[in-house]
Write a protein that holds these residues in place. Structure first.
Motif, PDB file in Angstrom:
ATOM      1  N   PHE A 295      -1.643  -0.588  -8.192  1.00  0.00           N
ATOM      2  CA  PHE A 295      -1.028  -1.045  -6.950  1.00  0.00           C
ATOM      3  C   PHE A 295       0.169  -1.917  -7.272  1.00  0.00           C
ATOM      4  O   PHE A 295       0.360  -2.361  -8.417  1.00  0.00           O
ATOM      5  CB  PHE A 295      -2.031  -1.811  -6.078  1.00  0.00           C
ATOM      6  CG  PHE A 295      -2.633  -3.017  -6.747  1.00  0.00           C
ATOM      7  CD1 PHE A 295      -1.994  -4.251  -6.724  1.00  0.00           C
ATOM      8  CD2 PHE A 295      -3.857  -2.921  -7.410  1.00  0.00           C
ATOM      9  CE1 PHE A 295      -2.542  -5.361  -7.341  1.00  0.00           C
ATOM     10  CE2 PHE A 295      -4.412  -4.038  -8.029  1.00  0.00           C
ATOM     11  CZ  PHE A 295      -3.761  -5.260  -7.991  1.00  0.00           C
TER      12      PHE A 295
ATOM     13  N   ASN B 254      -6.877  -0.139  -2.969  1.00  0.00           N
ATOM     14  CA  ASN B 254      -6.755   0.198  -4.392  1.00  0.00           C
ATOM     15  C   ASN B 254      -7.738   1.259  -4.855  1.00  0.00           C
ATOM     16  O   ASN B 254      -8.177   1.272  -6.014  1.00  0.00           O
ATOM     17  CB  ASN B 254      -6.900  -1.060  -5.256  1.00  0.00           C
ATOM     18  CG  ASN B 254      -5.930  -2.151  -4.856  1.00  0.00           C
ATOM     19  OD1 ASN B 254      -4.875  -1.869  -4.278  1.00  0.00           O
ATOM     20  ND2 ASN B 254      -6.276  -3.386  -5.143  1.00  0.00           N
TER      21      ASN B 254
ATOM     22  N   THR C  34      -1.213   0.520  -2.608  1.00  0.00           N
ATOM     23  CA  THR C  34      -1.842   1.264  -3.697  1.00  0.00           C
ATOM     24  C   THR C  34      -0.984   2.462  -4.060  1.00  0.00           C
ATOM     25  O   THR C  34      -0.385   3.106  -3.189  1.00  0.00           O
ATOM     26  CB  THR C  34      -3.231   1.763  -3.256  1.00  0.00           C
ATOM     27  OG1 THR C  34      -4.011   0.655  -2.805  1.00  0.00           O
ATOM     28  CG2 THR C  34      -3.946   2.461  -4.400  1.00  0.00           C
TER      29      THR C  34
ATOM     30  N   ARG D 221       2.935   4.460  -9.551  1.00  0.00           N
ATOM     31  CA  ARG D 221       3.110   3.005  -9.501  1.00  0.00           C
ATOM     32  C   ARG D 221       4.513   2.617  -9.927  1.00  0.00           C
ATOM     33  O   ARG D 221       5.179   1.793  -9.278  1.00  0.00           O
ATOM     34  CB  ARG D 221       2.085   2.328 -10.409  1.00  0.00           C
ATOM     35  CG  ARG D 221       2.210   0.807 -10.464  1.00  0.00           C
ATOM     36  CD  ARG D 221       1.429   0.246 -11.644  1.00  0.00           C
ATOM     37  NE  ARG D 221       2.084   0.532 -12.911  1.00  0.00           N
ATOM     38  CZ  ARG D 221       1.457   0.536 -14.096  1.00  0.00           C
ATOM     39  NH1 ARG D 221       0.166   0.300 -14.166  1.00  0.00           N
ATOM     40  NH2 ARG D 221       2.138   0.781 -15.197  1.00  0.00           N
TER      41      ARG D 221
END
Length: 371
Positions: free
Chosen positions: A304, A33, A339, A283
């Protein structure tokens, strides 16, 4: 050769494992992350200049109260915060450790809602604090009713709320945080390490600090600020609470170089955070594409995505690693975590994971949805 079992280690630490994620040099590292975007060059030059200036005075101890940094952090957080309400340390893990050293310890209990950040259990063990893992609702959500029921059952001295939650990414509503802060008799720690990645308009627990003198809001510069290597974490709380942490911190715990680097990053906070929108977009791209492929991505307010529907997580992890793509097998059934990186990194992951889509010919076979 002496082994760990041969040493007179504390009994409550025997059999424990240290925190650890795979550290491998690969072209696409999307497992811990980190913010994979580099620090802008002009910002880097300013930080280097500030650190160079600090080096001249390294024969002297740093400002023990890190006054300038606390002022800058208060200004960054806003919400009318005063520097006296700010505390900082070498990463948010040390911030959390200070809190457990001051408010946990033998005979006291810390409560969290599993699955959650694994360092909570390790920090509790390291401070002799009993750890209690309460459950979550379906899809790893946490309602006010579920949270309050656990508080009433266990009456812990310390409560950890991860908002959004790590490792699941699940956002935590301000209603749940308020309910816990109203109910708990002990210290309530809201870990907002990933708050900057939340959807725009998401309220911070900072709004609840007035009237809640035992509420703590923890943050980090590792994620949104792309400052993981600098190790800077901080919190906001009532001044009396931050004062208590002086009783357990080591003298001069924040080096002059750390303070200088952090001040440089904060001076360019707008530029440093400009990449957050792009990360949030990647994301959402990961979420949408994984769902299209037949996986089960969970709701995320972080940088993530946790996704289920993976028949053999370890096998998929190893197969991606062979292609130079490192993601995370966190031990949740039929699930993996990735991530959100740059557009190029995200593309590499999505193209590789498509080969393991549920039901795809040549994939791992029948896939089961994670519960």
């Amino acid at each position: 050769m002496t082994s760990l079992d041969d040493l007179p280690i504390r009994d409550d630490l025997r059999g424990k494992s240290p925190y650890g994620a795979p550290q491998k040099v690969v072209p696409v590292a999307l497992n811990v992350n980190e913010n994979t975007h580099p620090i802008p060059e002009d910002v880097a030059h300013d930080i280097v200049a500030r650190v160079a200036a600090a080096i001249i005075g390294l024969n002297r101890y740093p400002d023990r109260e890190f006054t300038e940094l606390r002022t800058a952090l208060a200004a960054y957080l806003g919400h009318g915060l005063d520097p006296a309400q700010i505390w900082a340390a070498n990463g948010s893990n040390e911030v959390l450790q200070h809190l457990l050293q001051a408010f946990g310890g033998p005979g006291r209990r810390a409560l969290g809602f599993a699955p959650t950040y694994s360092m909570y259990t390790l920090l509790s063990a390291g401070t002799g604090t009993e750890w209690i893992a309460a459950g979550r609702d379906d899809e790893y959500e946490l309602s006010p009713e579920t949270a309050v029921a656990a508080i009433r059952e266990h009456d812990p001295g310390v409560v950890f709320l991860c908002a959004p939650n790590n490792p699941t990414g699940t956002p935590l509503s301000i209603e749940t945080i308020r309910a816990v802060a109203d109910e708990a008799r002990g210290i309530v720690i809201v870990d907002e390490a990933y708050h900057e990645f939340a959807d725009p308009g998401t309220p911070s627990a900072l709004t609840l600090l007035p009237g809640h003198p035992r509420l703590v809001v923890s943050r980090t510069m590792s994620k949104a600020f792309a400052f993981a290597g600098a190790r800077v974490g901080y919190l906001a709380a009532d001044p009396a609470l931050t004062d208590a942490l002086r009783l357990v911190r080591l003298p001069y715990h924040l080096s002059a170089l750390t303070q200088a680097a952090a001040l440089g990053a904060l001076a360019h906070s707008g530029e440093m955070l400009a990449m957050v929108d792009e990360i949030r977009a990647q994301r959402e791209r990961i979420f949408d594409e994984l769902a299209r492929l037949g996986f089960h991505p969970y709701r995320s307010g972080s940088n993530f995505v946790l996704f289920g529907g993976v028949d053999d997580p370890h096998a998929v992890f190893e197969a991606l690693l062979e292609q130079g793509i490192l993601i995370r097998d966190i031990g949740l059934p039929n699930s993996l975590r990735v991530t959100a990186g740059t557009e190029t990194e995200t593309t590499a992951f999505l193209e590789a994971i498509a080969a393991f889509a549920p039901g795809r010919p040549g994939s791992d076979g029948p896939n089961r949805m994670a519960s």
